[in-house]
Design a protein around this motif. Structure first.
Motif, mmCIF file in Angstrom:
data_model
loop_
_atom_site.group_PDB
_atom_site.id
_atom_site.type_symbol
_atom_site.label_atom_id
_atom_site.label_comp_id
_atom_site.label_asym_id
_atom_site.label_seq_id
_atom_site.Cartn_x
_atom_site.Cartn_y
_atom_site.Cartn_z
ATOM 1 N N PRO A 27 -38.930 -25.233 3.202
ATOM 2 C CA PRO A 27 -40.350 -25.087 3.656
ATOM 3 C C PRO A 27 -40.827 -23.460 3.762
ATOM 4 C CG PRO A 27 -38.938 -25.598 5.321
ATOM 5 C CD PRO A 27 -38.032 -25.546 3.959
ATOM 6 N N ALA A 28 -42.117 -23.331 3.427
ATOM 7 C CA ALA A 28 -42.263 -21.866 3.204
ATOM 8 C C ALA A 28 -43.826 -21.832 3.118
ATOM 9 C CB ALA A 28 -41.701 -20.983 2.096
ATOM 10 N N THR A 29 -44.496 -22.632 2.465
ATOM 11 C CA THR A 29 -45.830 -22.834 2.111
ATOM 12 C C THR A 29 -46.606 -23.339 2.961
ATOM 13 O OG1 THR A 29 -45.648 -24.471 0.502
ATOM 14 C CG2 THR A 29 -45.611 -22.191 -0.435
ATOM 15 N N VAL A 30 -48.191 -23.239 2.997
ATOM 16 C CA VAL A 30 -49.015 -24.123 3.878
ATOM 17 C C VAL A 30 -48.974 -25.372 3.519
ATOM 18 C CG1 VAL A 30 -49.834 -22.095 5.119
ATOM 19 C CG2 VAL A 30 -51.147 -23.055 3.062
ATOM 20 N N GLU A 31 -49.170 -25.494 2.137
ATOM 21 C CA GLU A 31 -49.183 -26.806 1.545
ATOM 22 C C GLU A 31 -48.619 -26.531 -0.078
ATOM 23 O OE1 GLU A 31 -53.320 -27.964 1.057
ATOM 24 O OE2 GLU A 31 -54.024 -26.049 1.082
ATOM 25 N N GLN A 32 -48.381 -27.699 -0.507
ATOM 26 C CA GLN A 32 -47.684 -27.806 -2.060
ATOM 27 C C GLN A 32 -48.570 -26.732 -2.929
ATOM 28 O OE1 GLN A 32 -44.661 -28.939 -2.685
ATOM 29 N NE2 GLN A 32 -44.790 -28.233 -4.899
ATOM 30 N N GLY A 33 -47.821 -25.552 -3.288
ATOM 31 C CA GLY A 33 -48.634 -24.756 -4.292
ATOM 32 C C GLY A 33 -49.358 -23.689 -3.648
ATOM 33 N N HIS A 34 -49.482 -23.655 -2.279
ATOM 34 C CA HIS A 34 -50.467 -22.796 -1.718
ATOM 35 C C HIS A 34 -49.731 -21.927 -0.616
ATOM 36 C CE1 HIS A 34 -54.092 -22.542 1.118
ATOM 37 N NE2 HIS A 34 -53.698 -21.313 0.845
ATOM 38 N N ALA A 35 -49.325 -20.711 -0.997
ATOM 39 C CA ALA A 35 -48.618 -19.672 -0.167
ATOM 40 C C ALA A 35 -49.698 -18.890 0.570
ATOM 41 C CB ALA A 35 -47.673 -18.881 -1.295
ATOM 42 N N ALA A 36 -49.393 -18.516 1.517
ATOM 43 C CA ALA A 36 -50.248 -17.884 2.482
ATOM 44 C C ALA A 36 -49.471 -16.994 3.447
ATOM 45 C CB ALA A 36 -51.414 -18.693 3.185
ATOM 46 N N ILE A 37 -50.234 -15.696 3.732
ATOM 47 C CA ILE A 37 -49.434 -14.692 4.842
ATOM 48 C C ILE A 37 -50.665 -14.499 6.145
ATOM 49 C CG2 ILE A 37 -47.546 -13.872 3.402
ATOM 50 C CD1 ILE A 37 -50.481 -11.618 3.914
ATOM 51 N N LYS A 38 -50.270 -14.182 7.057
ATOM 52 C CA LYS A 38 -51.046 -13.459 7.849
ATOM 53 C C LYS A 38 -50.640 -12.155 8.377
ATOM 54 C CE LYS A 38 -50.884 -14.724 12.429
ATOM 55 N NZ LYS A 38 -51.465 -15.617 13.884
ATOM 56 N N TYR A 39 -51.631 -11.265 8.264
ATOM 57 C CA TYR A 39 -51.230 -9.659 8.448
ATOM 58 C C TYR A 39 -51.104 -9.778 9.978
ATOM 59 C CZ TYR A 39 -53.310 -8.762 3.802
ATOM 60 O OH TYR A 39 -53.495 -8.781 2.447
ATOM 61 N N THR A 40 -50.117 -9.231 10.459
ATOM 62 C CA THR A 40 -49.702 -9.309 11.981
ATOM 63 C C THR A 40 -49.451 -7.887 12.710
ATOM 64 O OG1 THR A 40 -47.643 -9.716 11.424
ATOM 65 C CG2 THR A 40 -49.068 -11.707 12.027
ATOM 66 N N ASN A 41 -49.737 -7.788 13.889
ATOM 67 C CA ASN A 41 -49.699 -6.722 14.776
ATOM 68 C C ASN A 41 -48.123 -6.534 15.124
ATOM 69 O OD1 ASN A 41 -49.303 -4.923 17.060
ATOM 70 N ND2 ASN A 41 -51.044 -5.442 18.104
ATOM 71 N N PRO A 42 -47.459 -5.680 14.725
ATOM 72 C CA PRO A 42 -45.673 -5.736 14.891
ATOM 73 C C PRO A 42 -45.620 -5.373 16.300
ATOM 74 C CG PRO A 42 -46.499 -3.512 13.837
ATOM 75 C CD PRO A 42 -47.513 -4.368 13.834
ATOM 76 N N THR A 43 -46.547 -5.086 17.203
ATOM 77 C CA THR A 43 -46.078 -4.861 18.789
ATOM 78 C C THR A 43 -46.043 -6.488 19.368
ATOM 79 O OG1 THR A 43 -48.157 -4.649 19.388
ATOM 80 C CG2 THR A 43 -47.354 -2.479 18.629
ATOM 81 N N ASN A 44 -46.688 -7.203 18.921
ATOM 82 C CA ASN A 44 -46.592 -8.525 19.595
ATOM 83 C C ASN A 44 -46.879 -9.772 18.571
ATOM 84 O OD1 ASN A 44 -49.598 -8.763 18.423
ATOM 85 N ND2 ASN A 44 -50.218 -7.643 20.610
ATOM 86 N N GLY A 45 -46.798 -9.647 17.324
ATOM 87 C CA GLY A 45 -46.797 -10.650 16.481
ATOM 88 C C GLY A 45 -48.158 -11.338 16.315
ATOM 89 N N GLY A 46 -49.002 -10.847 17.023
ATOM 90 C CA GLY A 46 -50.495 -11.377 16.967
ATOM 91 C C GLY A 46 -51.319 -10.775 15.591
ATOM 92 N N ASP A 47 -52.858 -11.041 15.906
ATOM 93 C CA ASP A 47 -53.529 -10.504 15.021
ATOM 94 C C ASP A 47 -53.698 -9.250 14.898
ATOM 95 O OD1 ASP A 47 -54.589 -13.019 13.420
ATOM 96 O OD2 ASP A 47 -55.074 -13.496 15.397
ATOM 97 N N VAL A 48 -54.128 -8.631 13.776
ATOM 98 C CA VAL A 48 -54.133 -7.162 13.429
ATOM 99 C C VAL A 48 -55.197 -6.555 14.331
ATOM 100 C CG1 VAL A 48 -53.099 -6.899 11.439
ATOM 101 C CG2 VAL A 48 -55.414 -7.679 11.362
ATOM 102 N N LEU A 49 -56.376 -7.402 14.626
ATOM 103 C CA LEU A 49 -57.451 -6.911 15.481
ATOM 104 C C LEU A 49 -57.800 -7.984 16.744
ATOM 105 C CD1 LEU A 49 -59.758 -5.409 12.374
ATOM 106 C CD2 LEU A 49 -58.352 -4.183 14.081
ATOM 107 N N PRO A 50 -58.467 -7.323 17.588
ATOM 108 C CA PRO A 50 -58.632 -8.283 18.708
ATOM 109 C C PRO A 50 -59.561 -9.652 18.208
ATOM 110 C CG PRO A 50 -58.830 -6.171 19.548
ATOM 111 C CD PRO A 50 -58.477 -5.939 17.973
ATOM 112 N N THR A 51 -60.295 -9.242 17.350
ATOM 113 C CA THR A 51 -61.569 -10.211 17.093
ATOM 114 C C THR A 51 -61.224 -10.918 15.581
ATOM 115 O OG1 THR A 51 -62.841 -8.396 16.447
ATOM 116 C CG2 THR A 51 -63.271 -9.167 18.465
ATOM 117 N N ILE A 52 -60.589 -10.274 14.955
ATOM 118 C CA ILE A 52 -60.499 -10.628 13.193
ATOM 119 C C ILE A 52 -59.156 -10.770 12.852
ATOM 120 C CG2 ILE A 52 -60.958 -9.885 11.027
ATOM 121 C CD1 ILE A 52 -63.178 -7.909 11.901
ATOM 122 N N ARG A 53 -58.822 -12.144 12.271
ATOM 123 C CA ARG A 53 -57.576 -12.250 11.513
ATOM 124 C C ARG A 53 -57.949 -11.934 10.078
ATOM 125 N NH1 ARG A 53 -55.450 -17.919 13.281
ATOM 126 N NH2 ARG A 53 -54.925 -16.673 14.875
#
Lengths: 368, 368, 368, 368
Positions: free
Chosen positions: C254-280
């Motif tokens: 298991p690694a992808t979001v669905e078959q053939g579809h890889a995806a990453i989220k850019y994250t804030n290393p201080t808390n694992g959340g989104d990089v900006l308070p309003t934008i993913r």
């Protein structure tokens, strides 16, 4: 946990090394270098399920009251002898006076017009009153009346002392995380005033006047605090909540934890969490004639009967209980309650430690 | 925010491009490609401080009651015309009927024995009662009596209807995040029962019986929930909390937000946070003769006078206020309150949106 | 949302009131009192599912580049004309230049050796580079090189300017929460230095030197911060992560979001959340020949093709896409992607707003 | 902590009761009722500052390696004798083999082509490699290469075994919360496969392929997890982060914890917190010739020299240190480091326990 390499070696365990002079030298060198092999201790150190040294145990309120009263006659209270408190010493944890590896529980006795001087400590504390009244516990300068059924909080590093405003003695139980803080080396202690800093005896504390309004909190508050700002949880609220749960159950609505078993958690109004960082406090009410499903939990707890008659089954052994009796449930020991009459019990546990550190597991019905 | 490139170009701003035929072609191509230059809009789009379109405004309760009563005579309530509610339409936000960019506020009227049918929506809602009683709002099947001074909650996606159990009409205010959910495209809506699903008229709701005990919560609860499980915050608790704050202030203890200004926040007992994910609710009480320090805040709020006489100063303009009057404070508009008599006000705001998204700023005393 | 009471009244809706002179007077009084009835607007205000004004739309990179290049020739950049940025103006949101109700997206152009002066604003911003290099964005004094595939962050209230260290022009896209902050009245703005405060051109920024080590963070850091302290997310890391996901999928893990579809989220290393308070921010890679399952989501997003050829189906309409093309997905509009070749896309959305405020819903496969 | 009432009574402490026959009967009744008075134990139970039983202590790597090698010759590894690990037994905690009240630390030895079978336990574990390579630790089926400078994680209840893929033996250190879990009765244990479930020897684990990309995380991840999903923190990243901190310090930017002292925390990329629920891992680098300010902290830690020569001052006593040497800092014992050469040290501690339970305090410069 004593390490006896000899014992280990004499057992015919194929996983253990063959005895030899060289091995003897190696074991001697382990000791000389302040080291010890894991392979001789694994079973003790890392059992399949928790194997507590603490044992399930019941203390009788009548006996505790008797020794507390006699202590009141013989033992002074004051600076140095800070508290006339008698700890429940789990026989499995001798020679300590710990009730469980994390929790301390004591009966405290304060004679008419006596004062227990102020001090503070990093250890978290509470008092619960099974009978009597007349003492005010003064927490960071706020006098808090103690009455039957009340839970009174003294979070870590809050100054506190007690004074008896009446001619009658009073007894109650103290609960603290003293064993935990002691064994982890987390504790600090400081003396305060020789007497309580406010000798007033108001019916309601300032903390309650600010915080004991359901869902309504001071706008001046700065948000989540690690311990509750509410110094007293009164019996009237606890009783009303339990009564309501059973009535709602009667009306066919979800409210209780299981059929005939109402229960509340005392919570910190700033964050909805536990009242203390290390201790969870609950109150349980069973309908007459009901019994709870047997349950294993990680972590230990101490219960006190508040009202009614019933029994607890601890690891298969049934103990009949009366008002004021206390019992301890060590980690992973199966327990269930039986209610002969309507049966009210106060409980405190180290569940916040278990949960915050990700060790929580619960199994119902006596099987793992 | 209208983009008028011509206007921009005719202003002699050295940072703007020189007019030319080529530039005209470029601007035409911007439009043809569904694009628009930032340089002609920056001042409007990104001002130094918030420049709300919403304006400070006061609505008079006597006038609102009058049009609500007349609506009661002329306008049916029922499926399709779900609610007989009249929204406060901020003149700065015409042609919408928004009170602020995030908040909707309406007076709702329900005649004797009328029923507003059940529905649910993702939008969060509450009702606050400045006078009257006799209506039950039924939220996810739980009938909640509405009385003067009560705050009643309808979190997003909870079914709800209202029924008047008496022969007398009743009016109250509704608060919702309808403008926010509409403009963000976050809303969902679903019809429910034609009548309320439980026509009982208990004095206290089931949610209160489970949750309205100070600091005492059901052990069966599963922890933090995004909205409060407590459907009603009763006037008695609010009033007692405010009274206590002023008494504590008199006794010399910290309790109020500023001298003579008591205030509470309505909170979610599962986590100590706001009652709704998008809306904060507060209640304020000023001592007779006091005034608050002027204050700027990011985010908008709506206030209703509950009792007493006084005034609000909004952006330098003073508005005298009486019972039931409502006013709106747009983002960053300085406001202060003056109390002629003891002065009670209910407030709701979009502070949870501001704070969770990290836009919070507050400045005291009217200067940035 | 225009309110036309006449229209409402002429429709034969049984839930609407009968026309009469009295009703006319009532509606007139609504207007006179700055109020408006809910019953004439419910369908628009509170639809069954989101009915965005924003429409699905595609912008072509070749056309955007052309108008940006011409702007580079005709429009100066400097104090006052802070940025040579051309916003994607959703036709459904005219006359604004918003891409969605929350998100701004623009192509920015900086000529050889030009400098965009420093300023700061409460609005959160990022840049993403689909081609080119040579510009350094200087964020709170830290010069950050911009190269193809990089995501560069400018959290709210961080000073920032851009300078082109080469003779060649460069274009990139900006993403901001300008529409949200504007419409909510949350924005603040301040001018900074006329030039960037550090004109160095290091290959790697100081923020990266402190924070761009996987799982390894400075002990001097004070814990969770609302925005990421990492100013640049480099293409090399993004590409490696996506490649690894597809390889792991090939190996049966298991690694992808669905078959053939890889995806990453850019994250804030201080808390694992989104990089900006309003934008993913996310990056997606589809294998050649795959398609994603159609999906509805609450909240809006903007996508840019980074590499490859394919198509997006937006509300049933198929749009063929090439490198650099941008498209917008309004709230609850079903979307799916089809990959003709290996297909790489950058995405940003208002998901943090949706999720923190408890409005999140997702439905797969095109049915609600 | 032994309770000797006799001793207490013979001391002339005015706060203690007068000896008498009645008092003797009371003390006897305390014992008979499994209780014990607080007043004879307060000083031990609740000291002014932590008085750890654990002592500051240094273990020499050369000696540990010698006994580990000899164990390799004499002691089998396999089911039952699960691990050939030799624990550092703090002399103050005899007869246990605990390093501190919370932490276990052992040197583990695996001969050429040996396998330590799989098991799992609720206790959290890691391995740190000061020298050597060739062993793969297989965690929940994911083979993780172990090399010099790497930190390898085995969170609670993850199956794990080790296999040596080479002909050469390898040693490393294990760190666990075994003392904590044992004394709290929180531990569970289960046998797994006799051999490791995946005997592959990839250079990089699957966990790293998914998670070891700075700031870039799988979109398929479900958010915050209590333990890190990243099984290996490689030396290259640690070293690069420390180097960068010292370079930034040279350039005049904040980066280090104090002058000449770079340090990183290993973090869980899903939430920015500690890698394990109970254990914090850090790595420190001192410039040649520097010394750290003396420091007291609540909670205990264990350090291992990774490279360089220097010393530690523990409670005023200086210990010269070489590569591989280990030392323990009990709670509240002042410590400081001195670097003869550039000096690299790995550290682990029980800081997550201290902090989550609200016992944290730190004092700098040797005075409380």
């Amino acid at each position: 946990m004593t390490i006896d390499h000899t014992a280990a070696r004499t057992v015919a365990d194929p996983s253990l090394p063959e005895p030899s002079a060289e091995l003897d030298r190696l074991y001697a060198d382990f000791a000389r270098n302040s080291t010890a092999p894991l392979w001789t201790q694994t079973n003790d150190l890392m059992p399949f399920t928790p194997k507590p040294s603490a044992i399930p145990f019941v203390w009788r309120w009548t006996e505790l009251l008797d020794i507390a009263r006699r202590s009141g006659d013989l033992v002074p209270v004051g600076r140095g002898g800070e508290r006339r408190a008698i700890g429940l010493a789990n026989p499995g944890l001798a020679p300590t006076a710990y009730a469980t590896p994390t929790l301390w529980c004591a009966i405290q006795w304060l004679g008419g017009h006596e004062t227990a001087p102020e001090h503070r400590h990093a250890q978290n504390a509470f008092r619960f009153v099974v009978e009597g009244e007349g003492v005010w516990t003064v927490v960071n300068g706020d006098p808090v009346a103690m009455r039957r059924g009340d839970l009174l909080l003294t979070p870590g590093w809050h100054f506190h002392g007690h004074h008896n405003d009446t001619a009658e003695p009073m007894a109650w139980i103290d609960g603290l995380d003293v064993p935990f803080a002691h064994d982890m080396d987390f504790g600090f202690f400081e003396f305060g005033s020789e007497r309580v800093t406010d000798e007033a005896s108001p019916a309601i504390s300032r903390g309650e006047r600010l915080w004991a309004h359901p869902g309504v909190t001071p706008l001046s508050s700065r948000g989540s605090s690690p311990s509750t700002p509410l110094g007293a949880y009164r019996w009237e609220a606890t009783d009303a909540a339990l009564r309501a749960q059973l009535e709602l159950e009667d009306e066919g609505h979800p409210a209780t934890v299981e059929q005939g078993h109402a229960a509340i958690k005392y919570t910190n109004p700033t964050n909805g969490g536990d009242v203390l960082p290390t201790i969870r406090c609950e109150f349980h009410r069973l309908r007459e004639g009901t019994a709870t499903a047997p349950r294993h939990e990680v972590g230990s707890s101490i219960w006190q009967v508040f009202e009614g008659r019933g029994a607890v089954v601890l690891d298969g052994e049934r103990h009949v209980l009366q008002k004021g009796d206390l019992f301890v449930v060590p980690s992973w020991v199966p327990w269930s309650l039986e209610a002969e009459t309507s049966f009210d019990l106060f409980r405190f546990s180290d569940a916040p430690i278990v949960e915050k550190l990700n060790f929580a597991r619960t199994f119902l019905s006596g099987t793992r």
